[in-house]
Design an enzyme around this catalytic site. Structure first.
Site, PDB file in Angstrom:
ATOM      1  N   LYS A 117      44.990 -30.965 -48.909  1.00 59.35           N
ATOM      2  CA  LYS A 117      45.750 -31.925 -49.693  1.00 59.35           C
ATOM      3  C   LYS A 117      46.270 -33.101 -48.879  1.00 59.35           C
ATOM      4  O   LYS A 117      46.582 -34.133 -49.430  1.00 59.35           O
ATOM      5  CB  LYS A 117      46.875 -31.237 -50.457  1.00 59.35           C
ATOM      6  N   LYS A 136      37.653 -27.629 -44.630  1.00 58.99           N
ATOM      7  CA  LYS A 136      38.556 -27.153 -45.690  1.00 58.99           C
ATOM      8  C   LYS A 136      38.969 -28.303 -46.615  1.00 58.99           C
ATOM      9  O   LYS A 136      39.252 -29.400 -46.143  1.00 58.99           O
ATOM     10  CB  LYS A 136      39.809 -26.550 -45.040  1.00 58.99           C
ATOM     11  N   LYS A 159      45.973 -29.297 -35.205  1.00 60.89           N
ATOM     12  CA  LYS A 159      46.704 -30.496 -35.637  1.00 60.89           C
ATOM     13  C   LYS A 159      47.240 -31.322 -34.463  1.00 60.89           C
ATOM     14  O   LYS A 159      47.536 -32.504 -34.610  1.00 60.89           O
ATOM     15  CB  LYS A 159      47.837 -30.123 -36.598  1.00 60.89           C
TER      16      LYS A 159
HETATM   17  P1  ATP Z   1      47.981 -29.515 -45.541  1.00 60.20           P
HETATM   18  O1  ATP Z   1      46.638 -30.141 -45.628  1.00 60.20           O
HETATM   19  O2  ATP Z   1      49.120 -30.377 -45.924  1.00 60.20           O
HETATM   20  O3  ATP Z   1      48.209 -28.706 -44.298  1.00 60.20           O
HETATM   21  P2  ATP Z   1      47.049 -27.502 -47.329  1.00 60.20           P
HETATM   22  O4  ATP Z   1      46.232 -28.116 -48.407  1.00 60.20           O
HETATM   23  O5  ATP Z   1      46.346 -26.731 -46.277  1.00 60.20           O
HETATM   24  O6  ATP Z   1      48.038 -28.533 -46.729  1.00 60.20           O
HETATM   25  P3  ATP Z   1      49.242 -25.709 -47.547  1.00 60.20           P
HETATM   26  O7  ATP Z   1      50.551 -26.139 -48.065  1.00 60.20           O
HETATM   27  O8  ATP Z   1      49.094 -25.531 -46.076  1.00 60.20           O
HETATM   28  O9  ATP Z   1      48.100 -26.625 -48.073  1.00 60.20           O
HETATM   29  O10 ATP Z   1      48.768 -24.400 -48.248  1.00 60.20           O
HETATM   30  C1  ATP Z   1      49.332 -23.802 -49.371  1.00 60.20           C
HETATM   31  C2  ATP Z   1      48.540 -22.554 -49.661  1.00 60.20           C
HETATM   32  O11 ATP Z   1      47.237 -22.918 -50.158  1.00 60.20           O
HETATM   33  C3  ATP Z   1      48.283 -21.668 -48.441  1.00 60.20           C
HETATM   34  O12 ATP Z   1      48.357 -20.321 -48.818  1.00 60.20           O
HETATM   35  C4  ATP Z   1      46.892 -22.033 -48.028  1.00 60.20           C
HETATM   36  O13 ATP Z   1      46.264 -21.001 -47.321  1.00 60.20           O
HETATM   37  C5  ATP Z   1      46.237 -22.304 -49.378  1.00 60.20           C
HETATM   38  N1  ATP Z   1      45.141 -23.268 -49.252  1.00 60.20           N
HETATM   39  C6  ATP Z   1      45.236 -24.542 -48.845  1.00 60.20           C
HETATM   40  N2  ATP Z   1      44.041 -25.158 -48.853  1.00 60.20           N
HETATM   41  C7  ATP Z   1      43.145 -24.217 -49.271  1.00 60.20           C
HETATM   42  C8  ATP Z   1      41.720 -24.231 -49.505  1.00 60.20           C
HETATM   43  N3  ATP Z   1      40.994 -25.315 -49.270  1.00 60.20           N
HETATM   44  N4  ATP Z   1      41.146 -23.106 -49.940  1.00 60.20           N
HETATM   45  C9  ATP Z   1      41.882 -21.983 -50.173  1.00 60.20           C
HETATM   46  N5  ATP Z   1      43.219 -21.905 -49.982  1.00 60.20           N
HETATM   47  C10 ATP Z   1      43.851 -22.999 -49.546  1.00 60.20           C
END
Ligand code: ATP
Ligand code: LTN
Length: 326
Positions: free
Chosen positions: A195, A192, A111
């Site tokens: 969100k 990945k 990041k």
């Molecule tokens: P950001 O993009 O804002 O960093 P994120 O989508 O990665 O967010 P987090 O809040 O970091 O979401 O993650 C919440 C939970 O969801 C964590 O346990 C993370 O490992 C899981 N997670 C997030 N994205 C994925 C994905 N694409 N596949 C599986 N698990 C996910």
């Protein structure tokens, strides 16, 4: 009873990746563990968020937790910032973590790459995360694969603290889903599904119009081989859709493969789209009902009392052990 703890940041809108990688596990495990699930709103501050929108996202995340099936009978749901002790313990952990160790965190490295204006908070947040986990003596921490390294850091911090100051914290175990630990972007299945990305077409949001989600599945990137087979290396798009399908239907990937043995991609995608559409429709129905029922505040007030007590005891013990205060 062993304890489970996990949390999600209220940034962006939750995706089907968050559901499959994290929420689904919380749900399945809640009866076996004393479960704590929280909204990691202090973590959201590592990047700028519009304050009004942030508040709305915090409330929505509680609604989503309940809508996916977290049951207050088994799960204590809370908002991180409403328990001031998290930041206190986080500070103690920052003072017990080495710069080199924190600088090895892959997520920070990614990041902050080519970006000089990342916040110090983005660098230190794994120590706040360690505080979230160790505060409650969690035995298990279900997370997607991208968070595994942070849970390992929490283990190291706990071991170091225990060695220096005497037995204080439990050593937590990360729990990574066997399948679906990482759901990929539908348009770029090597990336990945995230969100906080703005790639709208590659990402399915839990609260988006189910019909639009359907279209996204239908236009997901695949390959030219026309065989529905799980092979993440050579067929990342199809494999990703197979994981989504099997996970939402609660069947194994092998069984999903068998179902589509004789199907073409068009037919396969249509069936995945049906499952996703139905899943979102049901989830949103429950979400809307929960948000209209006005039950959220009562529930949070009750669980606040419980988590504050646990956290206060822990922080008092830690302050005593490190020697601060009178
Ligand atoms: P950001 O993009 O804002 O960093 P994120 O989508 O990665 O967010 P987090 O809040 O970091 O979401 O993650 C919440 C939970 O969801 C964590 O346990 C993370 O490992 C899981 N997670 C997030 N994205 C994925 C994905 N694409 N596949 C599986 N698990 C996910
Ligand atoms: N950093 C996590 C969210 C998070 C978390 C936690 C997860 C904050 N504190 C404690 C598990 C346990 C993320 O998903 N970005």
């Amino acid at each position: 009873m062993k304890r489970l703890l996990s949390g999600i940041k209220p940034t962006g809108e939750l995706t089907i990746g968050n559901y499959i990688g994290a929420l689904k596990q919380f749900n399945e495990m809640q009866k076996e563990y004393e479960t704590f699930v929280f909204v990691a709103d202090l973590h959201a501050l590592t990047v700028y968020n519009d304050p009004k929108e942030l508040k709305e996202k915090i409330r929505n995340l509680i609604g989503i937790y309940l809508a996916v099936g977290l049951n207050p009978e088994y799960t204590t749901l809370f908002i991180q910032s409403e328990n001031m002790y998290h930041a206190n313990l986080g500070w103690v952990f920052e003072c017990n973590t080495y710069m080199g160790e924190a600088a090895r965190m892959t997520q920070y490295k990614e990041k902050s790459k080519n970006n000089e204006s990342v916040s110090v908070g983005l660098f230190t947040y794994p120590m706040l995360m360690a505080s979230d986990i160790l505060m409650y003596d969690a035995d298990v921490v279900p997370v997607g694969i991208d968070q595994k390294q942070h849970v390992e850091l929490a283990r190291n911090i706990a071991e170091r603290f225990n060695n220096k100051y005497g037995e204080t914290f439990k050593i937590p175990e990360p729990v990574i889903p066997k399948e679906g630990a990482k759901i990929y972007d539908l348009q770029d299945p090597t990336k990945k599904m995230s969100k906080s990305d703005d790639n709208e077409k590659g990402c399915i949001k839990l609260l988006e119009d189910p019909k639009s989600a359907r279209k996204k599945i239908m236009s997901a990137v695949t390959d030219s081989e026309a065989v529905v087979k799980y092979d993440p290396e050579n067929k990342p798009g199809i494999s990703n859709l197979l994981v989504i399908y099997s996970s939402l239907k609660d069947i194994s990937i092998e069984d999903a493969e068998k179902e589509f043995e004789n199907s073409g991609y068009g037919d396969f995608k249509k069936r995945v789209a049906d499952v996703v559409e139905e899943f979102l429709t049901n989830l949103q129905e429950r979400f809307n009902k929960i948000m209209n029922d006005g039950v959220v505040d009562n529930l949070l007030d009750k669980s606040n009392e419980k988590v504050r007590k646990i956290a206060e005891d822990k922080v008092k013990e830690v302050f005593e052990k490190v020697g601060v205060g009178r």
